[in-house]
Write an enzyme that holds these catalytic residues in place. Structure first.
Site, PDB file in Angstrom:
ATOM      1  N   HIS A   1       0.831  -1.223   0.000  1.00  0.00           N
ATOM      2  CA  HIS A   1       0.000   0.000   0.000  1.00  0.00           C
ATOM      3  C   HIS A   1       0.854   1.257   0.000  1.00  0.00           C
ATOM      4  O   HIS A   1       0.452   2.288   0.531  1.00  0.00           O
ATOM      5  CB  HIS A   1      -0.941   0.036   1.214  1.00  0.00           C
ATOM      6  CG  HIS A   1      -1.652  -1.255   1.476  1.00  0.00           C
ATOM      7  ND1 HIS A   1      -2.840  -1.576   0.864  1.00  0.00           N
ATOM      8  CD2 HIS A   1      -1.324  -2.317   2.256  1.00  0.00           C
ATOM      9  CE1 HIS A   1      -3.228  -2.778   1.284  1.00  0.00           C
ATOM     10  NE2 HIS A   1      -2.311  -3.249   2.117  1.00  0.00           N
TER      11      HIS A   1
ATOM     12  N   SER B   1      15.308  21.108 -16.804  1.00  0.00           N
ATOM     13  CA  SER B   1      14.121  21.922 -17.008  1.00  0.00           C
ATOM     14  C   SER B   1      14.549  23.236 -17.644  1.00  0.00           C
ATOM     15  O   SER B   1      15.638  23.737 -17.393  1.00  0.00           O
ATOM     16  CB  SER B   1      13.453  22.177 -15.656  1.00  0.00           C
ATOM     17  OG  SER B   1      12.723  23.393 -15.693  1.00  0.00           O
TER      18      SER B   1
ATOM     19  N   LYS C   1      16.616  21.299 -11.459  1.00  0.00           N
ATOM     20  CA  LYS C   1      15.929  20.042 -11.762  1.00  0.00           C
ATOM     21  C   LYS C   1      16.747  19.050 -12.575  1.00  0.00           C
ATOM     22  O   LYS C   1      17.500  19.410 -13.466  1.00  0.00           O
ATOM     23  CB  LYS C   1      14.642  20.339 -12.545  1.00  0.00           C
ATOM     24  CG  LYS C   1      13.624  21.102 -11.711  1.00  0.00           C
ATOM     25  CD  LYS C   1      12.610  20.193 -11.114  1.00  0.00           C
ATOM     26  CE  LYS C   1      11.477  20.019 -12.097  1.00  0.00           C
ATOM     27  NZ  LYS C   1      10.388  19.281 -11.534  1.00  0.00           N
TER      28      LYS C   1
ATOM     29  N   GLU D   1       9.781   8.116 -17.259  1.00  0.00           N
ATOM     30  CA  GLU D   1       8.409   8.600 -17.468  1.00  0.00           C
ATOM     31  C   GLU D   1       7.895   8.265 -18.867  1.00  0.00           C
ATOM     32  O   GLU D   1       6.739   7.876 -19.053  1.00  0.00           O
ATOM     33  CB  GLU D   1       8.349  10.114 -17.228  1.00  0.00           C
ATOM     34  CG  GLU D   1       8.506  10.460 -15.756  1.00  0.00           C
ATOM     35  CD  GLU D   1       8.626  11.961 -15.502  1.00  0.00           C
ATOM     36  OE1 GLU D   1       8.420  12.765 -16.434  1.00  0.00           O
ATOM     37  OE2 GLU D   1       8.937  12.329 -14.358  1.00  0.00           O
TER      38      GLU D   1
END
Ligand code: ARG
Length: 458
Positions: free
Chosen positions: A155, A276, A282, A289
């Site tokens: 979970h 970025s 970043k 992804e």
């Protein structure tokens, strides 16, 4: 230009031609089309339908076309409908009359069924190689991280301590099953449809066992209607690719989480991250992804083609031309994702201290504290309750179980003694789990041996 002009009195409308043509995408299996035609030519010579000289001239001509495709000098222009008509036309241009005999005893229906099958067979082998590579890299990570402790989750909550090797081992298992699926599909589809004709076989005495063997099939397909209209193996491949993507996507999701500022379990190599345009700090896990994102299109191709095949009457229907673009896309996507993911993992660094630190939080050793009590004769259900109270106390005091003083333990149950701290130490907790498949060192060593044997047996 057309293979079927005889019965027609009008030219095809341009839009119709563009809608109908497949050369723009079936040129991808030029190699299989030529190899299939060479096999068919041998079959025609053996059956006495072509003379040796005609056969020779056809094969030499096909080989010249093959070379042109290979060195990139082939010119595909001229308004050809598909790869089959293109190659036949080029052959006839080159060798003359004999070229027109190549299509004897064959239809484009069994030709395309053969080409696609040979193409998919090659791609299965390629995907299998990519799967092997990712397994090999994961086994290296496994071996290096048998004592890298980390929290195991259920979970998404810290559950019990494990090792990174153990976690990686779960993915090794998935990719081993994926290889099994590839082998299974290949075994089932490796029968040769050549000789099925348009749908009803051929009147020419072609020895189908012979051509099947030349083209490296186990044997000929046994029903000519099924031979031209079976596309099950494509659906099976799309399904297996979807499963591979699902595995990669789960893995990607974890890498993204582990790479986050909050976790910092993993550091991706600069070569596999992007920046970025606005936020200079970043470093984004774009590759992971994209792998996660591209899973959607592979699932989509499976659903699209299942739907195309639904309700098609026997035998060949032009709908089946739709078997190609989506399948090619799914294959390309799966192969690229596998290969990039492999390199991303190979170059990633694991932050062992962070993982251990994280494993120490979250009362991850609560089960072991209960097992400790069981070891001293307390019934498990009672032990569960006692440890529950302990956790409550620790939360109240803002400490982890190993930082809770022994008096507090004793207040809740007199059974506790100094040795509780050894029993709930993360390393102890993990390494006491030594049954097959568990995260402890002993179990991992047993698994590592099998994985190494698996990787080395290729
Ligand atoms: N381009 C066609 C396909 O991919 C080749 C087979 C054509 N056969 C036919 N009867 N029109 O399915």
């Amino acid at each position: 230009m057309k293979l079927w002009g005889g019965r027609f009195t009008k030219e095809t409308d341009d839009k119709v031609f563009a809608f109908n043509e497949s050369l723009s995408f079936d040129q991808r299996f030029w190699k299989q089309d030529i190899e299939g035609s060479i096999g068919h030519t041998h079959g025609l010579v053996r059956a006495g339908i072509l003379t040796e000289e005609e056969g020779d001239s056809i094969i030499k001509g096909l080989e010249r076309i093959y070379d042109k495709f290979e060195d990139g000098s082939i010119d595909l222009s001229g308004g050809y409908e598909d790869i089959h008509s293109f190659i036949e036309a080029k052959l006839t241009e080159d060798i003359g009359e004999a070229g027109k005999k190549l299509h004897t005893g064959r239809s484009r229906n069994d030709q395309v069924a053969l080409d696609m099958r040979m193409y998919v067979r090659d791609e299965i082998d390629d995907i299998d190689r990519e799967l092997y590579k990712i397994i090999a890299v994961l086994v290296i990570i496994f071996e290096k991280n048998m004592d890298t402790y980390m929290p195991g989750f259920t979970h998404m909550q810290k559950a019990q301590p494990i090792t990174l090797a153990h976690h990686i081992g779960a993915y090794i298992e998935m990719f081993i099953r994926d290889r099994g699926r590839m082998a299974d599909i290949r075994r089932r589809m490796n029968f040769c449809p050549l000789g099925s004709g348009a749908l009803a076989g051929t009147t020419y005495p072609i020895e189908r066992e012979y051509t099947a063997e030349l083209l490296e099939f186990y044997g000929p397909t046994l029903n000519s209607i099924d031979g031209v209209s079976d596309r099950d193996y494509i659906i099976e491949l799309l399904s297996a690719c979807s499963t591979i993507m699902m595995h990669l996507s789960r893995f990607a999701e974890e890498v993204i989480t582990w790479n986050s500022n909050e976790y910092q379990f993993i550091e991706l190599d600069d070569a596999y991250s992007t920046g970025s345009s606005i936020m200079p700090q970043k470093k984004n896990p774009d590759i992971a992804e994209l792998v996660r994102g591209k899973t959607g299109r592979v699932y989509g191709e499976l659903m699209a083609f299942l739907t195309t095949m639904k309700g098609l009457p026997l035998a060949y229907n032009k709908d089946m031309q739709e078997d190609k673009e989506g399948t090619f896309d799914a294959i390309d996507t799966t192969k690229t994702c596998l290969s990039l993911f492999t390199e991303m993992m190979r170059s990633a660094k694991f932050n062992k201290e962070r993982m251990l630190e994280s494993a120490k939080g979250g009362f991850i050793n609560a089960t072991d504290a209960a097992d400790y009590l069981v070891g001293k004769g307390v019934a498990f259900r009672d032990a569960h309750g006692i440890v529950g109270e302990l956790v409550l106390k620790a939360i109240e005091l803002g400490v982890s179980l190993d930082a809770l003083p022994l008096e507090e333990y004793k207040k809740i149950s007199p059974v506790f003694d100094e040795d509780i701290f050894e029993a709930i130490d993360i390393e102890t907790c993990v390494n006491r789990r030594k049954t097959i498949g568990a995260p402890g060192k002993e179990a991992l060593e047993f698994e590592l041996e099998q994985y190494k044997r698996y990787v080395n047996s290729l």
